[in-house]
Design an enzyme around this catalytic site. Structure first.
Site, short mmCIF file in Angstrom:
data_model
loop_
_atom_site.label_atom_id
_atom_site.label_comp_id
_atom_site.label_asym_id
_atom_site.label_seq_id
_atom_site.Cartn_x
_atom_site.Cartn_y
_atom_site.Cartn_z
N SER A 22 0.82 -1.21 0.00
CA SER A 22 0.00 0.00 0.00
C SER A 22 0.85 1.26 0.00
O SER A 22 0.31 2.37 0.05
CB SER A 22 -0.92 0.01 1.23
N SER A 276 -14.72 26.65 -27.46
CA SER A 276 -14.95 25.46 -28.28
C SER A 276 -13.83 25.33 -29.31
O SER A 276 -13.30 26.33 -29.79
CB SER A 276 -16.30 25.56 -28.99
N LYS A 282 -18.55 30.21 -28.74
CA LYS A 282 -18.89 29.55 -27.49
C LYS A 282 -18.10 30.06 -26.29
O LYS A 282 -16.92 30.40 -26.38
CB LYS A 282 -18.63 28.03 -27.61
N ASN A 284 -18.00 28.35 -22.59
CA ASN A 284 -18.54 27.20 -21.88
C ASN A 284 -18.25 27.26 -20.37
O ASN A 284 -17.14 27.60 -19.96
CB ASN A 284 -17.95 25.91 -22.44
N GLU A 289 -19.42 22.62 -14.77
CA GLU A 289 -19.74 21.29 -15.27
C GLU A 289 -18.83 20.23 -14.65
O GLU A 289 -19.28 19.12 -14.32
CB GLU A 289 -19.63 21.26 -16.79
#
Length: 460
Positions: A22, A276, A282, A284, A289
């Site tokens: 680990s 874009s 665009k 965005n 998001e």
């Protein structure tokens, strides 16, 4: 040779060694592991379980290792399986057989439990600070938009008039609950499992209160078997993080809608938007998001650990090695989302005119129209039916309640008079909602003041 190799006559297969290890992810616990070992060594020396000079030598060796790890001068090995064995092996290589005395009266089971708690405690405090910073931005935005009228929605349909400030304080209240949930989690986990051993403590006269105090815990855990078996603190933390991310995701959804051309209530700053690859027009809302999308990762971490723990008998089982990666991933995700979301919100531009224009449509003052009639003595259900007929009339004629001629109002009820237009003004509709918690400026200011007090109590 592995530290546990005495019982075994064969070397561990390479596949098993890699599968069992680990260190690739629990290496981030090195500070907590060294802190726990220093507290343990000090207690061993004070209790006479090892010689005081041996405890001092161990502590000095551990402090030197910490400094070298911080400086990037220590390389952890897969052969030593986990962070605990890596630190102990490094210590023994530096100070000789004295280093082998460190693990007296201790198991990796209570060692990992204390490391993990220390780490989650630290990260909870960090996340709380980030949420409080976001709350501060919400307060600032609310104070700037006390009079910014906009439509409130139910079923994503325009419903009643409110203000952007009222919206901001709705999320501020959600985040306040997130902070108190994390604080509650922090309080419940503030117990030290060190000294529980593998599951049944030790025959040595260990002082668990000393190590708990040295590590900043309120007290030792009550039951040694539960101490090494418990991961409730991690599950509760992941649950609180999941709810926090759900709130950020809902807020993100609103912002994504609001900055679309269909709404245009807000505009995101260029620094927190993207373009874009093919459509030059665009802009965005990628930050919002991604926050919305990354919420699923945190949910997944909670489900992962719940699933790992659901069928485990007491006490420690190797399955529990799977506790750290989901918690680490959730921490990384939340701590990545909060600062960028806060900056995105802080820099956005509010389009008041568009909000006001949207609030003028959709008959969001219909309830106020019904209340106008109720205040003149009509039962609410009758008033409701009358206003429903007026809305139908407006839909046929292309009017709104604000522009409908008085004669049309009076055609459905003689109770209407010229003062109906004042009652239907959006400013009147919002300003009249002075009920505690409502959208009237004074009511929202009270909400802002409460959040300010909450922040002040926490040093913000």
């Amino acid at each position: 040779m592995k530290l546990w190799a005495g019982r075994f006559q064969k070397e561990t297969d390479t596949l098993v060694n890699d599968f069992n290890s680990s260190i690739t992810f629990d290496a981030r616990l090195y500070r907590e592991d060294i802190a726990g070992s220093i507290a343990h060594a000090a207690m061993l020396g004070k209790q006479g379980i090892i010689e005081p000079h041996e405890a001092e030598k161990i502590i000095e060796g551990l402090q030197a290792i910490l400094a070298d790890v911080e400086a990037g001068q220590v390389e952890f090995s897969l052969d030593n399986e986990d962070i605990h064995m890596n630190i102990e092996a490094e210590l023994t290589s530096r100070i000789g057989d004295t280093g082998k005395r460190l693990h007296t009266a201790r198991s990796r089971n209570d060692q990992v439990a204390v490391d993990f708690r220390l780490y989650v405690k630290k990260e909870i405090s960090k996340i709380i600070g980030m949420v409080l910073n976001l709350e501060g931005v919400l307060v600032k935005k609310a104070e700037e938009t006390l009079d910014a009228v906009m439509p409130g929605y139910t079923h994503l349909q325009r419903a009643q008039p409110t203000t952007l400030a009222h919206y901001m304080m709705a999320y501020a209240n959600m985040l306040r609950r997130d902070v108190t949930r994390l604080e509650d989690c922090l309080e419940r986990m503030d117990e030290c499992p060190l000294g529980a051993g593998a599951l049944a403590t030790s025959t040595y006269p260990v002082d668990r209160f000393q190590t708990a105090q040295a590590l900043g815990f309120r007290k030792p855990t009550e039951n040694s078997l539960d101490s090494v078996s418990d991961r409730d603190f991690a599950l509760e933390f992941l649950s609180a993080c999941s709810i926090l991310m759900m709130h950020l995701s809902r807020f993100s959804e609103e912002l994504i809608l609001w900055c679309s051309w269909e709404f245009k209530f807000v505009e995101l700053d260029d620094a927190y938007s993207t373009g874009s690859s093919i459509m030059p027009q665009k802009k965005n809302p990628d930050v919002a998001e991604l926050v919305r999308g990354k919420t699923g990762r945190v949910y997944g971490s909670l489900i992962t650990l719940l699933t790992v723990m659901k069928g485990l008998p007491l006490a420690y089982n190797k399955d529990m090695q799977e506790d750290k990666e989901p918690v680490f991933d959730a921490i990384d995700t939340v701590e990545m989302c909060l600062p960028v979301f806060t900056a995105m919100l802080d820099t956005l531009t509010v389009r008041r005119d568009n909000m006001r224009r949207a609030a003028s449509g959709g008959f969001i003052n219909a309830t106020d129209c019904a209340d106008y009639l109720v205040k003149k003595g009509l039962p609410f259900r009758e008033a409701y039916m009358i206003v429903g007929r007026l809305v139908h009339m407006c839909l046929r004629t292309g009017e709104t309640l604000d522009t409908l001629p008085l004669k049309d109002f009076r055609s459905v009820s003689a109770l209407f008079d010229a003062d109906v237009y004042q009652a239907l003004e959006l400013k009147t509709c919002v300003g009249g909602r002075k009920v505690y918690g409502g959208p009237a400026p004074d009511a929202v200011q009270a909400q802002i003041d409460h959040i300010k007090d909450f922040l002040k109590e926490r040093g913000k």
